[in-house]
Design a protein around this motif. Structure first.
Motif, PDB file in Angstrom:
ATOM      1  N   PHE A 258      -1.730  82.640  38.479  1.00 50.59           N
ATOM      2  CA  PHE A 258      -0.299  82.884  38.235  1.00 50.59           C
ATOM      3  C   PHE A 258       0.437  81.582  37.993  1.00 50.59           C
ATOM      4  O   PHE A 258       1.309  81.497  37.107  1.00 50.59           O
ATOM      5  CB  PHE A 258       0.280  83.633  39.454  1.00 50.59           C
ATOM      6  N   SER A 259       0.092  80.560  38.744  1.00 52.32           N
ATOM      7  CA  SER A 259       0.725  79.249  38.596  1.00 52.32           C
ATOM      8  C   SER A 259       0.406  78.672  37.223  1.00 52.32           C
ATOM      9  O   SER A 259       1.288  78.125  36.539  1.00 52.32           O
ATOM     10  CB  SER A 259       0.215  78.340  39.721  1.00 52.32           C
ATOM     11  N   ARG A 260      -0.881  78.797  36.798  1.00 50.61           N
ATOM     12  CA  ARG A 260      -1.243  78.311  35.466  1.00 50.61           C
ATOM     13  C   ARG A 260      -0.482  79.093  34.393  1.00 50.61           C
ATOM     14  O   ARG A 260       0.004  78.528  33.416  1.00 50.61           O
ATOM     15  CB  ARG A 260      -2.753  78.441  35.251  1.00 50.61           C
TER      16      ARG A 260
ATOM     17  N   ASP B 241       3.027  77.887  34.336  1.00 53.67           N
ATOM     18  CA  ASP B 241       3.122  76.576  33.684  1.00 53.67           C
ATOM     19  C   ASP B 241       2.979  76.719  32.161  1.00 53.67           C
ATOM     20  O   ASP B 241       3.718  76.093  31.394  1.00 53.67           O
ATOM     21  CB  ASP B 241       2.033  75.638  34.228  1.00 53.67           C
ATOM     22  N   THR B 242       2.021  77.573  31.754  1.00 51.32           N
ATOM     23  CA  THR B 242       1.823  77.790  30.321  1.00 51.32           C
ATOM     24  C   THR B 242       3.067  78.434  29.710  1.00 51.32           C
ATOM     25  O   THR B 242       3.519  78.038  28.617  1.00 51.32           O
ATOM     26  CB  THR B 242       0.591  78.707  30.096  1.00 51.32           C
ATOM     27  N   GLU B 243       3.623  79.439  30.399  1.00 51.44           N
ATOM     28  CA  GLU B 243       4.844  80.096  29.884  1.00 51.44           C
ATOM     29  C   GLU B 243       6.006  79.114  29.837  1.00 51.44           C
ATOM     30  O   GLU B 243       6.783  79.102  28.859  1.00 51.44           O
ATOM     31  CB  GLU B 243       5.194  81.298  30.775  1.00 51.44           C
ATOM     32  N   LYS B 244       6.091  78.254  30.863  1.00 46.32           N
ATOM     33  CA  LYS B 244       7.166  77.258  30.881  1.00 46.32           C
ATOM     34  C   LYS B 244       7.011  76.282  29.726  1.00 46.32           C
ATOM     35  O   LYS B 244       7.975  75.950  29.032  1.00 46.32           O
ATOM     36  CB  LYS B 244       7.158  76.520  32.230  1.00 46.32           C
TER      37      LYS B 244
ATOM     38  N   ARG C  10       5.414  76.903  26.910  1.00 48.31           N
ATOM     39  CA  ARG C  10       5.683  77.641  25.688  1.00 48.31           C
ATOM     40  C   ARG C  10       7.187  77.779  25.456  1.00 48.31           C
ATOM     41  O   ARG C  10       7.674  77.591  24.341  1.00 48.31           O
ATOM     42  CB  ARG C  10       5.021  79.013  25.771  1.00 48.31           C
ATOM     43  N   GLN C  11       7.935  78.089  26.493  1.00 46.05           N
ATOM     44  CA  GLN C  11       9.395  78.227  26.368  1.00 46.05           C
ATOM     45  C   GLN C  11      10.041  76.889  26.029  1.00 46.05           C
ATOM     46  O   GLN C  11      10.962  76.826  25.203  1.00 46.05           O
ATOM     47  CB  GLN C  11       9.996  78.807  27.649  1.00 46.05           C
ATOM     48  N   GLU C  12       9.539  75.799  26.657  1.00 47.90           N
ATOM     49  CA  GLU C  12      10.079  74.472  26.337  1.00 47.90           C
ATOM     50  C   GLU C  12       9.771  74.121  24.872  1.00 47.90           C
ATOM     51  O   GLU C  12      10.620  73.579  24.162  1.00 47.90           O
ATOM     52  CB  GLU C  12       9.492  73.417  27.279  1.00 47.90           C
ATOM     53  N   THR C  13       8.572  74.432  24.417  1.00 43.29           N
ATOM     54  CA  THR C  13       8.203  74.163  23.027  1.00 43.29           C
ATOM     55  C   THR C  13       9.073  75.006  22.085  1.00 43.29           C
ATOM     56  O   THR C  13       9.559  74.511  21.049  1.00 43.29           O
ATOM     57  CB  THR C  13       6.711  74.486  22.799  1.00 43.29           C
ATOM     58  N   ALA C  14       9.263  76.290  22.448  1.00 43.69           N
ATOM     59  CA  ALA C  14      10.091  77.163  21.607  1.00 43.69           C
ATOM     60  C   ALA C  14      11.532  76.654  21.576  1.00 43.69           C
ATOM     61  O   ALA C  14      12.186  76.648  20.514  1.00 43.69           O
ATOM     62  CB  ALA C  14      10.038  78.606  22.119  1.00 43.69           C
TER      63      ALA C  14
END
Length: 188
Positions: free
Chosen positions: A18-20, A23-26, A28-32
């Motif tokens: 869940f943490s990974r 982090d991946t979603e975070k 991705r959102q920062e990149t978006a």
């Protein structure tokens, strides 16, 4: 305890996954968000460039329009002045042609009257001549045309009647036919 250890291991694996995933979603959102900011900046720059280009094109169109209007106005003024000059030249030529034609007509009329006066003087002095028994028709007097404004006096022809009055008709002696000459046709 083995079940508890397995469950803790499973929960820790789930928490790690869940943490990974978080982090991946975070990321991705920062990149978006970063991409959206770049795209927004690109759109703003493109709009600013397009607005600047439109202003430059509008200024160029306005400049060319004023140049064309100036050229058309100059052409119109030149053509109008040329047409007026041509009309003046044609009017001057026509006026000169008419004046020359009128002068020639006056000269011919004066010459005609002078010759007529000479002929009258010549035939009037011959008794029994070609004009002896003929009824005399009055010859119309030569009238001077109205004086044009600005026409010099020297261009007017002298009145021929005045010249004819000054000269008195000279009597012409009728030649006598020789009396001794008799026709040969009369004897036959």
């Amino acid at each position: 305890m083995a079940i508890l250890d397995e469950m803790q291991l499973l929960v820790s694996d789930l928490e790690a996954a869940f943490s990974r995933r978080m982090d991946t979603e975070k990321e991705r959102q920062e990149t978006a968000a970063r991409d959206a900011r770049y795209r927004a900046m690109g759109v703003r720059e493109m709009r600013a460039t397009a607005a600047e280009s439109a202003r430059e094109r509008l200024a160029e169109i306005s400049k060319r329009s004023s140049e064309v209007a100036f050229m058309v106005d100059g052409f119109f003024r030149d053509r109008t002045a040329q047409a007026a000059s041509d009309a003046r030249n044609r009017a001057t030529v026509e006026r000169d042609r008419r004046a020359e034609s009128a002068e020639e007509a006056r000269a011919r009329t004066a010459e005609f009257h002078e010759l007529s006066a000479i002929w009258r003087a010549h035939t009037g002095g011959i008794p029994g001549g070609s004009g002896a028994g003929a009824a005399r028709t009055p010859v119309r007097g030569f009238t001077q045309p109205p004086r044009r404004r600005g026409a010099p006096e020297a261009t007017r022809p002298a009145a021929p009647r005045a010249a004819a009055k000054l000269e008195a008709p000279r009597p012409v002696a009728k030649p006598e036919a020789p009396k001794a000459a008799v026709s040969d046709n009369a004897e036959t």
